[in-house]
Structure formats: structure tokens, C-alpha cells
Design a protein around this motif. Structure first.
Motif, short mmCIF file in Angstrom:
data_model
loop_
_atom_site.label_atom_id
_atom_site.label_comp_id
_atom_site.label_asym_id
_atom_site.label_seq_id
_atom_site.Cartn_x
_atom_site.Cartn_y
_atom_site.Cartn_z
N THR A 260 23.54 8.06 -17.68
CA THR A 260 22.56 7.47 -16.79
C THR A 260 23.60 6.62 -15.88
O THR A 260 23.48 6.57 -14.75
N GLU A 261 24.90 5.99 -16.42
CA GLU A 261 25.86 5.33 -15.79
C GLU A 261 26.54 6.44 -14.70
O GLU A 261 26.62 6.08 -13.58
N ARG A 262 26.85 7.47 -15.13
CA ARG A 262 27.36 8.56 -14.29
C ARG A 262 26.35 8.97 -13.23
O ARG A 262 26.83 9.18 -12.01
N LEU A 263 25.18 9.24 -13.64
CA LEU A 263 24.30 9.74 -12.62
C LEU A 263 24.14 8.54 -11.60
O LEU A 263 23.89 8.96 -10.39
N HIS A 264 24.00 7.41 -11.95
CA HIS A 264 23.71 6.21 -11.02
C HIS A 264 25.05 6.39 -9.87
O HIS A 264 24.77 6.39 -8.87
#
Length: 283
Positions: A260-264
Motif C-alpha cells: 500500500t505504501e509503495r502504491l501510494h
């Protein structure tokens, strides 16, 4: 110990093990620690070798049979809360042979990966290529698990600290923080923190967002004015002098572990000048 899970953000582990001994017959909620031990931290390894021995004097056989050995491995994090990596509970009654012969016995167990969570934070991020500036809007918190780190809501004074890190070395480049609230379980900050960030840094920089609780000295007045004076302090020493406590963290950037953090982060880069808003889980 070997094969510990990696850090959330780039950097090497500094693991240590905490051992608590509890009584098996007590319910889970009422379990109290009979004995507590902790190993030293070992830097730069996911497979630490401790060779440490803990001794409990005057241990009675019948009492020891009711003990549970509760092992938890942590990563010592100098910038935020220590991360629980994995855990293992061993009832001594399941290791019966230790009670019948005095020599040392070896046991090989697989520890269970931990997934400790401390609530959610809503972050809105945008990048302006022309100005070469990244803005992180700290919006609000929800379902924050501040106990047992903070004993009561009255002592929970939340604020958010954001550290800009070199993704290759893990060293702090800059830090900023929001104002703090007094005794508010789910505060709405709606505060924007701005970082100068060259396009060439986008692939290597990482941001560590840390939920903290301000420790107020006795007799001090809890105000909501914030203390932005430290926003421009870049000294590691000044950071380490903080007496405030850390609740949870989330890392953002190209090389961080969470999907989720990378996608954000990639959504922010793919949509320049647009504010991308995502809920993140604090760990």
C-alpha cells in the motif's frame, strides 16, 4: 535465530529478544509477568547469535511446570517505535525432558511472524515538479491503540513527526512535525508539511511518518499551539534527546516493504500536482 523479516524502510535490522515468563493457568487478559529478560541488540543482521544465559534463582519444579516462555523478537529503531518482528510461546510442560535430566537441552522452534498494528492515519501527498517540492498533508487518525505505551487517554498527547531519510544509507536528512493535541483519541490535524525534493531524489528518498505522544512535564499547561521550532532542527543529537514516546509508524517511498505504501508513492509520482489521499496502517 535466523531469517528475521526485513525492516519497513531501507536500512539494516538491529534485533533483540525479550523473554517474559507467565503462568499458564492464568487467563490471557490477567497474565502477569513473573520474570522478564532482554538480550542485547545486534546491529546489521537478520540472523543474530546472542549466546546469553538468564538464570532464575530458587525456581521450584512444580511451579516451573506451569510456566510459559514468551519470546518476542524486536528491531531496535532509533527513529521510531521498536518493531515487533516475530514471537513464540513455549509452555514448559511441553518440553518435559528438561525436568528429568540436568544437562542442557536444545530445541528448534519456528517463530510466528508478528503483524502488530496501532491504528490508521490518513495522508494526502502531492509532488510539484517545477518547484521540486513534496507536500505531506497529515489529515487525521482513527482507531489508535495508544495503550500500553501511554497509560491513559489523559496522557495521550498525539502529534505526527515526518522524517526524510536517505533510502540508501538510512540516515536522516530532515524532519518536521505537526502541532500536538491533548487527550484526543482521534485527532484531525489537517496540517501540511513541505519538503524540498529534487526530481533526482525521487527514486532514493524515503519518508518515515511516526505517530508520537508528547510527554508533558508536571505542572505544564497542555496547549494546542504546537512546537514548530524544532521543524528546522536537523541534528540527530537533538532528535535523540526527545523524551516523547512513539506509538506507531509507516514508511513511504520507492523501496519500502509495504504494498500500500509503495502504491501510494508511485501514484503521487504518476500524478504530479495532484493530491493523492490514502489511509495507512501504523505499525
Amino acid at each position: 535465530m535466523c531469517g528475521l523479516p526485513p525492516k519497513q524502510y531501507n536500512g539494516t535490522l538491529e534485533p533483540y529478544v525479550a523473554l517474559n515468563i507467565v503462568k499458564q493457568s492464568w487467563s490471557h487478559r490477567k497474565r502477569q509477568k513473573l520474570h522478564s529478560f532482554r538480550t542485547r541488540s545486534i546491529r546489521h543482521t537478520a540472523s543474530p547469535i546472542y549466546k546469553e544465559t538468564f538464570v532464575i534463582a530458587d525456581a521450584k519444579l512444580q511451579e516451573a511446570k506451569e510456566w510459559i516462555l514468551d519470546f518476542t523478537a524486536y528491531d531496535h529503531d532509533r527513529y521510531a517505535n521498536h518493531t515487533e518482528l516475530c514471537s513464540l510461546k513455549v509452555p514448559l510442560k511441553d518440553a518435559k525432558r528438561i525436568f528429568y535430566s540436568p544437562e542442557i537441552h536444545l530445541f528448534n522452534y519456528r517463530m510466528k511472524p508478528s503483524n502488530q498494528e496501532f491504528g490508521d492515519i490518513l495522508l494526502a501527498i502531492s509532488y510539484l515538479p517545477t518547484a521540486q517540492r513534496l507536500t505531506i498533508n497529515i489529515m487525521k487518525l482513527r482507531d489508535i491503540k495508544f495503550t500500553p505505551t501511554v497509560s491513559s487517554l489523559n496522557e495521550f498527547n498525539p502529534y505526527v513527526r515526518v522524517l526524510m531519510l536517505n533510502g540508501r544509507t538510512g540516515k536522516k536528512m530532515k524532519k518536521k512535525k505537526t502541532k500536538f493535541f491533548h487527550a484526543v483519541a482521534q485527532p484531525e490535524f489537517n496540517e501540511t508539511l513541505t519538503f524540498d525534493l529534487a526530481v533526482t531524489q525521487l527514486d532514493t528518498v524515503q519518508f518515515l511518518v511516526v505517530l508520537c505522544s508528547k510527554v508533558l512535564s508536571e505542572g505544564s499547561v497542555a496547549t494546542n499551539t504546537g512546537d514548530h521550532a524544532s521543524d528546522s532542527e536537523d541534528s540527530v543529537n537533538s532528535f535523540n534527546k526527545s523524551t516523547d514516546v512513539f506509538i506507531g509508524k509507516v514508511a513511504l517511498g520507492k523501496g519500502v516493504r509495504g504494498a500500500t505504501e509503495r502504491l501510494h508513492w508511485f501514484s503521487v509520482l504518476q500524478n504530479p500536482r495532484k493530491l493523492v489521499t490514502v489511509w495507512h496502517t501504523l505499525k
